[in-house]
Design a protein around this motif. Structure first.
Motif, short mmCIF file in Angstrom:
data_model
loop_
_atom_site.label_atom_id
_atom_site.label_comp_id
_atom_site.label_asym_id
_atom_site.label_seq_id
_atom_site.Cartn_x
_atom_site.Cartn_y
_atom_site.Cartn_z
N GLU A 1 45.13 47.78 30.18
CA GLU A 1 43.80 48.31 29.89
C GLU A 1 42.89 47.24 29.29
N VAL A 2 43.44 46.42 28.41
CA VAL A 2 42.66 45.31 27.85
C VAL A 2 42.19 44.40 28.97
N CYS A 3 43.08 44.08 29.89
CA CYS A 3 42.74 43.22 31.02
C CYS A 3 41.64 43.83 31.87
N ARG A 4 41.77 45.11 32.17
CA ARG A 4 40.73 45.79 32.98
C ARG A 4 39.36 45.72 32.29
N GLN A 5 39.34 45.98 30.99
CA GLN A 5 38.07 45.93 30.27
C GLN A 5 37.49 44.52 30.26
N LEU A 6 38.34 43.53 30.10
CA LEU A 6 37.85 42.15 30.09
C LEU A 6 37.32 41.74 31.46
N ARG A 7 37.95 42.20 32.51
CA ARG A 7 37.49 41.85 33.86
C ARG A 7 36.12 42.44 34.16
N ALA B 1 57.17 46.05 40.50
CA ALA B 1 56.04 46.96 40.31
C ALA B 1 55.25 46.62 39.04
N ASP B 2 55.94 46.18 37.98
CA ASP B 2 55.27 45.80 36.74
C ASP B 2 54.41 44.55 36.95
N LYS B 3 54.96 43.58 37.64
CA LYS B 3 54.23 42.34 37.91
C LYS B 3 53.00 42.62 38.78
N VAL B 4 53.20 43.44 39.80
CA VAL B 4 52.08 43.78 40.69
C VAL B 4 50.99 44.51 39.91
N ALA B 5 51.40 45.44 39.03
CA ALA B 5 50.41 46.18 38.23
C ALA B 5 49.61 45.23 37.36
N GLY B 6 50.26 44.23 36.76
CA GLY B 6 49.54 43.26 35.93
C GLY B 6 48.56 42.43 36.73
N LEU B 7 48.99 41.98 37.88
CA LEU B 7 48.11 41.17 38.72
C LEU B 7 46.96 42.00 39.29
N MET B 8 47.24 43.24 39.67
CA MET B 8 46.19 44.12 40.20
C MET B 8 45.19 44.55 39.12
N ALA B 9 45.63 44.56 37.86
CA ALA B 9 44.72 44.90 36.76
C ALA B 9 43.75 43.75 36.47
N GLY B 10 44.04 42.58 37.03
CA GLY B 10 43.15 41.44 36.84
C GLY B 10 43.81 40.22 36.24
N GLY B 11 45.12 40.30 35.99
CA GLY B 11 45.82 39.15 35.45
C GLY B 11 45.92 38.02 36.47
#
Length: 199
Positions: free
Chosen positions: A62-68, A86-96
């Motif tokens: 959520e922090v990543c999404r807000q920052l993006r 799935a965890d890695k993909v979620a992080g990258l898709m959130a904007g990491g």
């Protein structure tokens, strides 16, 4: 010196990462949760964010999404115990920009941070040098507006007479590709070899 923000709710990890990154020449600020991270980032510039996923309050995703929503440029490296695909993909898709699973190698973490900073600094927008606001830096290019001097990777570059009157124009062309035409190079540099690339 690049400023890295470490966000992790585990104080031991914050302490170890702080010491590790300082030893490798980074300025480091550590906070314990997403609220503190968002607050600090609203007030202060950082060059890279190391972000845990599982934290109280807004989690790392959520922090990543807000920052993006605010910045597409800030490199974000997730550092998490969650290591499934799935965890890695979620992080990258959130904007990491990167995702490293705990436990991790300190050498690999430093290498990944360095790679992210190299990528971002190479195409960074022009910004004032902290101790000289009349000097602008963008990646390896530095333009001193007072003295009309240009440096590339610390080496002085001779400008044409036309550009001596407007050195800021050099920054406008940062990252642009010039075809090997003598008149295009002549616009910018009297002694600039065609085969040399610095952007």
């Amino acid at each position: 010196m690049n400023h890295t923000l470490v966000v992790d709710d585990d104080s031991d990890i914050r302490d170890v990462l702080g010491l590790l990154l300082q030893r490798h020449g980074f300025a480091v600020t550590c906070v314990a949760d997403g609220v503190a991270a968002l607050d600090l980032l609203a007030r202060q510039h950082v060059d890279l964010l190391v972000l845990d996923v599982n934290m109280p309050g807004p989690d790392g995703l959520e922090v990543c999404r807000q920052l993006r929503e605010r910045s597409a440029v800030l490199p974000i490296l997730f550092l998490s115990a969650l290591g499934r695909e799935a965890d890695k993909v979620a992080g990258l898709m959130a904007g990491g920009d990167d995702y490293l699973v705990k436990p991790f190698s300190s050498a690999e973490l430093v290498a990944r941070i360095t790679a992210q900073l190299r990528r971002v600094n190479r195409f960074a927008p022009a910004a004032a040098v902290p101790d000289n606001p009349q000097c602008l830096r963008a990646g390896v290019l530095q333009v001193d507006l007072d003295t009309c001097r240009v440096r590339v990777a610390g080496q002085p570059v001779t400008l044409t007479e036309r550009l001596l009157t407007e050195p800021r124009v050099v920054l406008d062309y940062l990252g642009k590709i010039f075809l090997p035409r003598p008149n295009a190079y002549g616009l910018f540099f009297d002694d600039f070899p065609i085969s040399r690339s610095f952007f």
